[in-house]
Design an enzyme around this catalytic site. Structure first.
Site, PDB file in Angstrom:
ATOM      1  N   GLU A  98       0.836  -1.203   0.000  1.00  0.00           N
ATOM      2  CA  GLU A  98       0.000   0.000   0.000  1.00  0.00           C
ATOM      3  C   GLU A  98       0.873   1.255   0.000  1.00  0.00           C
ATOM      4  OE1 GLU A  98      -2.333   1.587  -0.751  1.00  0.00           O
ATOM      5  OE2 GLU A  98      -4.096   1.468   0.524  1.00  0.00           O
ATOM      6  N   ASP A  99       0.317   2.324  -0.525  1.00  0.00           N
ATOM      7  CA  ASP A  99       1.048   3.587  -0.524  1.00  0.00           C
ATOM      8  C   ASP A  99       1.075   4.207   0.865  1.00  0.00           C
ATOM      9  OD1 ASP A  99      -1.675   4.082  -0.558  1.00  0.00           O
ATOM     10  OD2 ASP A  99      -1.650   5.453  -2.260  1.00  0.00           O
ATOM     11  N   ASP A 102      -3.468   5.244   6.709  1.00  0.00           N
ATOM     12  CA  ASP A 102      -3.961   6.459   7.358  1.00  0.00           C
ATOM     13  C   ASP A 102      -4.963   6.052   8.447  1.00  0.00           C
ATOM     14  OD1 ASP A 102      -4.504   9.127   7.843  1.00  0.00           O
ATOM     15  OD2 ASP A 102      -5.809   9.378   6.119  1.00  0.00           O
ATOM     16  N   PHE A 151      -1.652  16.032   4.457  1.00  0.00           N
ATOM     17  CA  PHE A 151      -2.038  15.418   3.190  1.00  0.00           C
ATOM     18  C   PHE A 151      -0.877  15.504   2.213  1.00  0.00           C
ATOM     19  CE2 PHE A 151      -4.143  14.595  -0.779  1.00  0.00           C
ATOM     20  CZ  PHE A 151      -4.981  13.554  -0.427  1.00  0.00           C
ATOM     21  N   ARG A 164       0.249  12.458  -9.107  1.00  0.00           N
ATOM     22  CA  ARG A 164       0.843  11.122  -8.955  1.00  0.00           C
ATOM     23  C   ARG A 164       2.225  11.047  -9.588  1.00  0.00           C
ATOM     24  NH1 ARG A 164      -3.318   7.627  -7.266  1.00  0.00           N
ATOM     25  NH2 ARG A 164      -5.360   7.972  -8.173  1.00  0.00           N
TER      26      ARG A 164
HETATM   27  P1  IMP Z   1      -7.189   4.771   5.019  1.00  0.00           P
HETATM   28  O1  IMP Z   1      -8.306   3.840   4.677  1.00  0.00           O
HETATM   29  O2  IMP Z   1      -7.686   6.024   5.697  1.00  0.00           O
HETATM   30  O3  IMP Z   1      -6.045   4.146   5.755  1.00  0.00           O
HETATM   31  O4  IMP Z   1      -6.677   5.359   3.667  1.00  0.00           O
HETATM   32  C1  IMP Z   1      -5.829   4.719   2.849  1.00  0.00           C
HETATM   33  C2  IMP Z   1      -5.901   5.311   1.460  1.00  0.00           C
HETATM   34  O5  IMP Z   1      -6.263   6.704   1.482  1.00  0.00           O
HETATM   35  C3  IMP Z   1      -4.554   5.282   0.840  1.00  0.00           C
HETATM   36  O6  IMP Z   1      -4.396   4.097   0.125  1.00  0.00           O
HETATM   37  C4  IMP Z   1      -4.568   6.497  -0.054  1.00  0.00           C
HETATM   38  O7  IMP Z   1      -5.108   6.139  -1.303  1.00  0.00           O
HETATM   39  C5  IMP Z   1      -5.493   7.460   0.607  1.00  0.00           C
HETATM   40  N1  IMP Z   1      -4.752   8.472   1.409  1.00  0.00           N
HETATM   41  C6  IMP Z   1      -4.636   8.562   2.746  1.00  0.00           C
HETATM   42  N2  IMP Z   1      -3.876   9.606   3.119  1.00  0.00           N
HETATM   43  C7  IMP Z   1      -3.482  10.201   1.963  1.00  0.00           C
HETATM   44  C8  IMP Z   1      -2.634  11.339   1.672  1.00  0.00           C
HETATM   45  O8  IMP Z   1      -2.075  12.035   2.539  1.00  0.00           O
HETATM   46  N3  IMP Z   1      -2.474  11.620   0.348  1.00  0.00           N
HETATM   47  C9  IMP Z   1      -3.052  10.905  -0.652  1.00  0.00           C
HETATM   48  N4  IMP Z   1      -3.836   9.830  -0.423  1.00  0.00           N
HETATM   49  C10 IMP Z   1      -4.051   9.478   0.871  1.00  0.00           C
HETATM   50 MG    MG Z   2      -4.470   3.809  -1.958  1.00  0.00          MG
END
Ligand code: IMP
Ligand code: MG
Length: 179
Positions: A98-99, A102, A151, A164
């Site tokens: 995963e990137d 969060d 962010f 991207r």
């Molecule tokens: P989570 O479900 O909140 O953990 O979010 C995970 C997904 O949200 C990641 O795979 C990203 O695609 C997106 N995401 C969360 N934080 C960021 C950020 O700071 N920049 C861009 N995408 C984010």
């Molecule tokens: Mg993602």
């Protein structure tokens, strides 16, 4: 995009290269002799996957899943399932790539789906970890870098599908999403 859209470079190209080298070395060691299937989450993780993949020296295969929970800079808390695996993960040692981790809602959802597929193991490798915002008990087994709750964009990460293509990870100026 304008130059001032990015407030600061958080992780440079050189640092990203080093992170992939270090993670690749560790993963190659841990998965030697196993049945490694790298599962990348579209689209944000593809840049990371392509660099990480070339640092992995043990046998492995790759596949993709797609989900989304984001609208602009905020998670909606509702994950939409968009694409399943092509490879049957039965007996595989899955490593989700995963990137960014969060709230953890996306990875909790994915882990849950994969838990029913008879995989030998399921682990998580996240390039970035934003622990301040966690809303689930998900932890990544491999983390590139822990970052503050800002962010970020670039190196695959987007804001409304843009940025991207930046070769580094930078903090997006709030002026962009408050426009
Ligand atoms: P989570 O479900 O909140 O953990 O979010 C995970 C997904 O949200 C990641 O795979 C990203 O695609 C997106 N995401 C969360 N934080 C960021 C950020 O700071 N920049 C861009 N995408 C984010
Ligand atoms: Mg993602």
């Amino acid at each position: 995009m304008k130059k001032e859209d990015v407030l600061e470079v958080l992780i440079s190209e050189e640092r990203l290269k080093q992170i992939c080298k270090d993670l690749g070395r560790q993963i190659s060691k841990d998965y030697e002799g196993k049945n490694l299937l790298l599962v990348s989450v579209l689209k944000g993780a593809v840049v990371f996957l392509s660099d990480l993949l070339r640092e992995i020296t043990c046998d492995c295969r790759i596949d993709f899943m797609a989900v989304s929970s984001y609208s602009g800079t905020k998670t909606t808390g509702v994950v939409k399932f968009k694409k399943d695996l092509d490879i049957n993960p039965d007996g595989c040692d899955i490593l989700i790539v995963e990137d960014i981790l969060d709230s953890g809602i996306t990875l909790a959802y994915l882990k849950n789906i994969l838990a029913d597929r008879n995989a030998a193991s399921i682990k998580i490798c996240a390039l970035l970890d934003k622990p301040e915002n966690r809303r689930s008990d998900i932890v990544a087994d491999y983390v590139g870098e822990v970052i503050p709750d800002k962010f970020v964009v670039g190196y695959g990460l987007d804001y409304d599908e843009k940025y991207r293509n930046l070769p580094y990870v930078g903090v997006l100026s709030p002026a962009v999403y408050e426009r």
